[in-house]
Design a protein around this motif. Structure first.
Motif, mmCIF file in Angstrom:
data_model
loop_
_atom_site.group_PDB
_atom_site.id
_atom_site.type_symbol
_atom_site.label_atom_id
_atom_site.label_comp_id
_atom_site.label_asym_id
_atom_site.label_seq_id
_atom_site.Cartn_x
_atom_site.Cartn_y
_atom_site.Cartn_z
ATOM 1 N N GLU A 80 -102.131 63.060 47.187
ATOM 2 C CA GLU A 80 -100.507 63.037 46.714
ATOM 3 C C GLU A 80 -99.753 61.958 47.515
ATOM 4 O OE1 GLU A 80 -98.975 65.185 44.865
ATOM 5 O OE2 GLU A 80 -96.981 64.114 45.589
ATOM 6 N N ALA A 81 -100.631 61.513 48.604
ATOM 7 C CA ALA A 81 -99.956 60.339 49.269
ATOM 8 C C ALA A 81 -99.650 59.047 48.340
ATOM 9 C CB ALA A 81 -100.578 59.951 50.622
ATOM 10 N N MET A 82 -100.825 59.123 47.404
ATOM 11 C CA MET A 82 -100.932 57.833 46.423
ATOM 12 C C MET A 82 -100.108 58.022 45.422
ATOM 13 S SD MET A 82 -103.034 55.234 47.299
ATOM 14 C CE MET A 82 -104.711 54.814 48.109
ATOM 15 N N LEU A 83 -100.070 59.038 44.903
ATOM 16 C CA LEU A 83 -99.182 59.642 43.567
ATOM 17 C C LEU A 83 -97.828 59.429 43.882
ATOM 18 C CD1 LEU A 83 -101.126 62.859 42.491
ATOM 19 C CD2 LEU A 83 -101.179 60.666 41.336
ATOM 20 N N ALA A 84 -97.375 59.791 45.088
ATOM 21 C CA ALA A 84 -95.840 59.717 45.412
ATOM 22 C C ALA A 84 -95.625 58.174 45.354
ATOM 23 C CB ALA A 84 -95.768 60.189 46.981
ATOM 24 N N LEU A 85 -96.485 57.106 45.856
ATOM 25 C CA LEU A 85 -96.108 55.685 46.067
ATOM 26 C C LEU A 85 -96.054 55.327 44.550
ATOM 27 C CD1 LEU A 85 -98.627 54.738 48.828
ATOM 28 C CD2 LEU A 85 -95.911 54.510 48.780
ATOM 29 N N GLY A 86 -97.055 55.938 43.424
ATOM 30 C CA GLY A 86 -97.110 55.494 42.215
ATOM 31 C C GLY A 86 -95.861 56.093 41.491
ATOM 32 N N ARG A 87 -95.271 57.120 41.746
ATOM 33 C CA ARG A 87 -94.219 57.768 41.059
ATOM 34 C C ARG A 87 -92.974 56.928 41.492
ATOM 35 N NH1 ARG A 87 -96.071 63.037 42.866
ATOM 36 N NH2 ARG A 87 -97.542 63.664 40.957
ATOM 37 N N GLU A 88 -92.961 56.599 42.796
ATOM 38 C CA GLU A 88 -92.005 55.614 43.168
ATOM 39 C C GLU A 88 -91.668 54.231 42.625
ATOM 40 O OE1 GLU A 88 -89.059 56.375 45.135
ATOM 41 O OE2 GLU A 88 -88.377 54.353 45.135
ATOM 42 N N ARG A 89 -92.918 53.762 42.487
ATOM 43 C CA ARG A 89 -92.936 52.410 41.951
ATOM 44 C C ARG A 89 -92.551 52.525 40.249
ATOM 45 N NH1 ARG A 89 -98.979 50.024 43.249
ATOM 46 N NH2 ARG A 89 -98.350 48.749 45.118
ATOM 47 N N ALA A 90 -93.122 53.826 39.608
ATOM 48 C CA ALA A 90 -92.681 53.759 38.128
ATOM 49 C C ALA A 90 -91.161 53.772 37.962
ATOM 50 C CB ALA A 90 -93.341 55.027 37.679
ATOM 51 N N ARG A 91 -90.371 54.614 39.001
ATOM 52 C CA ARG A 91 -88.938 54.464 39.132
ATOM 53 C C ARG A 91 -88.354 53.307 39.141
ATOM 54 N NH1 ARG A 91 -89.411 59.590 41.383
ATOM 55 N NH2 ARG A 91 -89.612 58.727 43.402
ATOM 56 N N THR A 92 -88.731 52.625 40.150
ATOM 57 C CA THR A 92 -88.413 51.311 40.330
ATOM 58 C C THR A 92 -88.474 50.074 39.444
ATOM 59 O OG1 THR A 92 -89.007 51.460 42.979
ATOM 60 C CG2 THR A 92 -88.528 49.421 42.151
ATOM 61 N N GLU A 93 -89.535 50.277 38.709
ATOM 62 C CA GLU A 93 -90.000 49.397 37.649
ATOM 63 C C GLU A 93 -89.620 49.855 36.139
ATOM 64 O OE1 GLU A 93 -94.154 48.594 37.379
ATOM 65 O OE2 GLU A 93 -94.361 48.203 39.432
ATOM 66 N N GLY A 94 -88.863 51.273 36.278
ATOM 67 C CA GLY A 94 -88.241 51.659 34.854
ATOM 68 C C GLY A 94 -89.411 51.929 33.941
ATOM 69 N N ARG A 95 -90.340 52.609 34.237
ATOM 70 C CA ARG A 95 -91.626 52.884 33.444
ATOM 71 C C ARG A 95 -91.626 54.116 33.151
ATOM 72 N NH1 ARG A 95 -91.918 48.273 32.525
ATOM 73 N NH2 ARG A 95 -92.939 46.838 33.970
ATOM 74 N N ASP A 96 -91.302 54.424 32.057
ATOM 75 C CA ASP A 96 -91.148 56.134 31.684
ATOM 76 C C ASP A 96 -92.440 56.475 30.741
ATOM 77 O OD1 ASP A 96 -90.306 54.870 29.171
ATOM 78 O OD2 ASP A 96 -88.392 55.636 29.209
ATOM 79 N N ASN A 97 -93.435 55.577 30.580
ATOM 80 C CA ASN A 97 -94.578 56.053 29.818
ATOM 81 C C ASN A 97 -95.760 56.405 30.577
ATOM 82 O OD1 ASN A 97 -94.446 53.276 30.193
ATOM 83 N ND2 ASN A 97 -95.957 52.950 28.540
ATOM 84 N N VAL A 98 -95.609 56.459 31.889
ATOM 85 C CA VAL A 98 -96.805 56.930 32.656
ATOM 86 C C VAL A 98 -96.277 58.079 33.629
ATOM 87 C CG1 VAL A 98 -95.939 55.323 34.465
ATOM 88 C CG2 VAL A 98 -98.212 56.070 34.738
ATOM 89 N N ASP A 99 -97.211 59.062 33.351
ATOM 90 C CA ASP A 99 -97.291 60.264 34.215
ATOM 91 C C ASP A 99 -98.460 60.112 35.246
ATOM 92 O OD1 ASP A 99 -95.380 61.473 32.324
ATOM 93 O OD2 ASP A 99 -96.935 61.949 31.166
ATOM 94 N N PHE A 100 -97.812 60.473 36.629
ATOM 95 C CA PHE A 100 -98.856 60.816 37.452
ATOM 96 C C PHE A 100 -99.134 62.243 38.004
ATOM 97 C CE2 PHE A 100 -97.117 56.444 38.282
ATOM 98 C CZ PHE A 100 -98.251 55.604 38.716
#
Ligand SMILES: C[S@@+](CC[C@H](N)C(=O)[O-])C[C@H]1O[C@@H](n2cnc3c(N)ncnc32)[C@H](O)[C@@H]1O
Length: 223
Positions: A80-100
């Motif tokens: 979960e520690a990794m996934l939380a970082l990934g979701r945060e990056r996706a939000r920051t980069e505006g990527r809405d086609n990736v699901d963690f």
């Protein structure tokens, strides 16, 4: 040198943050570009989702999401520690086609014969039982799906492992250097991976030694 396993999941927050802040951009970008170069036609011909197994903080998944904006990327990790970082990056980069997605392999959470391509980078050496990865790949991929799996390969001696750490991570924080050395000790040799693939019925995938420290498994699922 004999293999020494390391912990599977990187679910310690400090470890996950250290990993996410390391600069792997050159090799990550090369990974995605080589995957696209190898399978460009197959990728264009399918709209099925792409799985990234052991996605960590999304280094590969987010590059794929950027490179293939029409495709859904399903980024899977047990930490979960990794996934939380990934979701945060996706939000920051505006990527809405990736699901963690949180799943520790082996897992029933991933649907069978669902994914149009499967990638994975630096997961294999974490697995105490490597057949977990190959069984998952065979189970979740569509017939004929491209497979592109990169990892470290185990050096012949502890001295050679230390030399690789000094050469490529000599300036990195101590925690990362320790992780890197442990990963080299936990990695597989290409011949071992070829045996794993044959045992999983994936003998059609090729194992290639790349540069001085990597290996690549590449090909298409039986179709
Ligand atoms: C070295 S990181 C690689 C991250 C990412 N693929 C990259 O290239 O930057 C390995 C990741 O695999 C995950 N992992 C290890 N064993 C796993 C398992 N059994 N199921 C799911 N994820 C696992 C760890 O939590 C970690 O995030």
């Amino acid at each position: 040198m004999r293999r020494t396993v390391e912990p599977e999941l990187m679910d310690d927050e400090e470890q996950a943050r250290a990993y996410a802040s390391a600069d792997f951009s050159a090799s990550d970008t090369a990974f995605v570009e080589a995957f696209q170069a190898r399978f460009g036609a197959a990728l264009a011909a399918s709209d099925a989702p792409i799985a990234d197994l052991g996605c960590g903080p999304g280094n590969i998944a987010l590059r794929l999401a950027h490179a293939l904006p029409q495709r859904r990327i399903v980024a899977v990790d047990g930490a979960e520690a990794m996934l939380a970082l990934g979701r945060e990056r996706a939000r920051t980069e505006g990527r809405d086609n990736v699901d963690f997605v949180r799943a520790t392999l082996p897992s029933d959470a991933l649907p069978p014969a669902h994914f149009g391509a499967i990638v994975s980078n630096s997961l294999l050496h974490h697995l105490h039982d490597p057949s977990v990865l190959w069984r998952t790949v065979a189970h979740i991929g569509r017939p004929g799906a491209p497979v592109y799996v990169g990892d470290l390969r185990r050096p012949p001696t502890p001295e050679a492992a230390r030399a690789i750490v000094a050469r490529y991570a000599g300036d990195a924080p101590p925690l990362l250097q320790e992780d890197y050395l442990a990963s080299l000790h936990a990695a597989f040799e290409p011949a071992e991976v070829a045996s794993q693939l044959a045992a999983a019925g994936l003998g059609g995938l090729a194992v290639e030694a790349v540069a001085d420290r990597y290996l690549l498994v590449v090909g298409r699922l039986p179709g």
